[in-house]
Scaffold this active site. Structure first.
Site, PDB file in Angstrom:
ATOM      1  N   SER A 125       3.734   0.758  -0.179  1.00  0.00           N
ATOM      2  CA  SER A 125       2.610   0.678  -1.120  1.00  0.00           C
ATOM      3  C   SER A 125       3.104   0.307  -2.510  1.00  0.00           C
ATOM      4  CB  SER A 125       1.937   2.054  -1.153  1.00  0.00           C
ATOM      5  OG  SER A 125       1.074   2.134  -2.242  1.00  0.00           O
ATOM      6  N   TYR A 150       2.302  11.891  -2.025  1.00  0.00           N
ATOM      7  CA  TYR A 150       2.025  10.761  -1.130  1.00  0.00           C
ATOM      8  C   TYR A 150       2.879   9.556  -1.540  1.00  0.00           C
ATOM      9  CZ  TYR A 150      -0.129   6.478   0.543  1.00  0.00           C
ATOM     10  OH  TYR A 150      -0.308   5.222   1.092  1.00  0.00           O
ATOM     11  N   LYS A 154       6.372   7.318   0.333  1.00  0.00           N
ATOM     12  CA  LYS A 154       6.614   5.877   0.533  1.00  0.00           C
ATOM     13  C   LYS A 154       8.001   5.498   0.008  1.00  0.00           C
ATOM     14  CE  LYS A 154       2.790   5.027   2.580  1.00  0.00           C
ATOM     15  NZ  LYS A 154       2.813   4.896   4.030  1.00  0.00           N
TER      16      LYS A 154
END
Ligand code: NAD
Ligand code: UDP
Length: 340
Positions: A125, A150, A154
């Site tokens: 992302s 979150y 990544k």
């Protein structure tokens, strides 16, 4: 055969459609924690082929061992979408996010090692860039400390893949998605937010449908063209096609053990107000909105430099913002009418 984890989810289902339409045999692994089994019917309606499906938790090593033992040596590549993705929830429940997102990646990479699977594509992302100092961002723009657990999963997952490529017979590509929006032109698959949407476009379509009274624009005092935040909105079908191009690159002449990263966006930044105006222009439906406070953790502006993906993956976003917004609206209407 290509294994697609998270293949009944939003981006996964669109990618499965592109894979099947391009002659790949697909096996989906999903625990249905954020998707529904009837997505398989929709995929079959679109492609006339039903992918093989295993309801498994990728976070569970035993379940994965059983599935991969059954699939045996026929797996050529894995596209790993399965992850939890709610930023706010990750702040409240960091361990759940580290366990699910990082744990799942470790488990799936173990299977690549065990079964000699050498091609791997990962859903990363643009969140790994944090608030960039300069836009557009290139793949060599320094990653910043993540704004949320979150986002941090990544960054960590990218590093784990890079490290495994150094020592395993593994060649991998991480695709850093910018803001995926839109739905398949059939209106049969699309994004299904649970509860009140956090993301802009589902909120816009639900407001247009009268489910929400009005959209709140989170701040109009940012140093941007009209004071609202700027993002790079990429049509999910273009994004799905980027996975096909990544697979092709892995199947081609890429040296063994190579790890690569690509930005997948349009290269064009749009403000929140521009998105709302584009939605109204594309659909003719009004979207009442009000200006609210800034949302905590929002980045002022980010959009991609996609030169590397254009050149090395031979991929370019083709669909416009208006295409994406009218497809989202079409999906919203279809979904509501099916639900009755
Ligand atoms: P999604 O929630 O629609 O799809 C994810 C799928 O993974 C769901 O079907 C869910 O049931 C499944 N899943 C989650 N944990 C699992 C587990 N432990 N075992 C098996 N299945 C599991 O999300 P999406 O928008 O399609 O996102 C796909 C990937 O792309 C995710 O990795 C996400 O972090 C990443 N990503 C998404 C966006 C975005 O805005 N949608 C942006 C950048 C990156
Ligand atoms: N946004 C908004 N109202 C909403 C949802 C989002 O103004 O109801 C804004 C948000 O503040 C951000 C942009 O829309 O500037 C994109 O937000 P989204 O959550 O879709 O994606 P993000 O880039 O934050 O992952």
């Amino acid at each position: 055969m290509v294994v697609v984890t998270g293949g009944t989810g939003y981006i996964g289902s669109h990618t499965v459609v592109e894979l099947i339409n391009n002659g790949y045999e697909v096996v989906i692994l999903d625990n249905l924690s954020n998707s529904h089994l009837d997505v398989l019917d929709s995929i079959e309606e679109i492609t006339s082929k039903r992918p093989t499906f295993f309801q498994v938790d990728v976070d569970d090593r035993n379940q994965l061992n059983t599935v991969f033992a059954e699939l045996g040596t026929s797996v050529e590549a894995i596209i790993h979408f399965a992850a939890k993705k709610a930023v706010g929830e990750s702040v409240q429940e960091p361990l759940m996010y580290y366990r699910n997102n990082v744990g799942s990646l470790v488990n799936i990479l173990e299977q690549t090692q065990k079964h000699g699977i050498s091609k791997f594509v990962f859903s990363s992302s643009c969140t790994v860039y944090g608030q960039p100092d300069v836009c557009p961002v290139t793949e060599s723009t320094q990653r910043k400390e993540a704004e949320s657990p979150y986002g941090n999963t990544k960054t960590i997952c990218e590093d784990i893949i890079r490290d495994c490529c150094k020592v395993q017979e593994l060649t991998a590509i991480s695709l850093r998605y910018f803001n995926p929006i839109g739905a398949h032109s059939s209106g049969k698959i699309g994004e299904l937010p649970v509860g009140t949407p956090n993301n802009l476009v589902p909120y816009v379509t639900q407001t247009a449908a009268g489910i929400r009274e009005s959209l709140t624009i989170h701040g109009n005092d940012y140093p941007t063209l009209d004071g609202t935040c700027v993002r790079d909105y990429i049509h999910v079908v273009d994004l799905a096609k980027a996975h096909l191009q990544a697979l092709k690159r892995l199947e081609g002449s890429l040296p063994k053990s190579k790890y690569e990263v690509y930005n997948i966006g349009t290269g064009d930044g749009k403000s929140v107000l521009q998105v709302v105006d584009a939605f109204i222009a594309a659909t003719g439906i009004n979207v009442p909105y009000k200006i609210g406070q800034r949302r905590g953790g929002d980045i002022t502006e980010i959009f991609a430099d996609t030169t590397l993906a254009n050149q090395a993956l031979n991929w370019k976003a083709e669909l416009s913002l208006e295409d994406a917004l009218s497809s989202s609206w079409n999906w919203e209407k279809n979904y509501r009418s099916r639900k009755g």
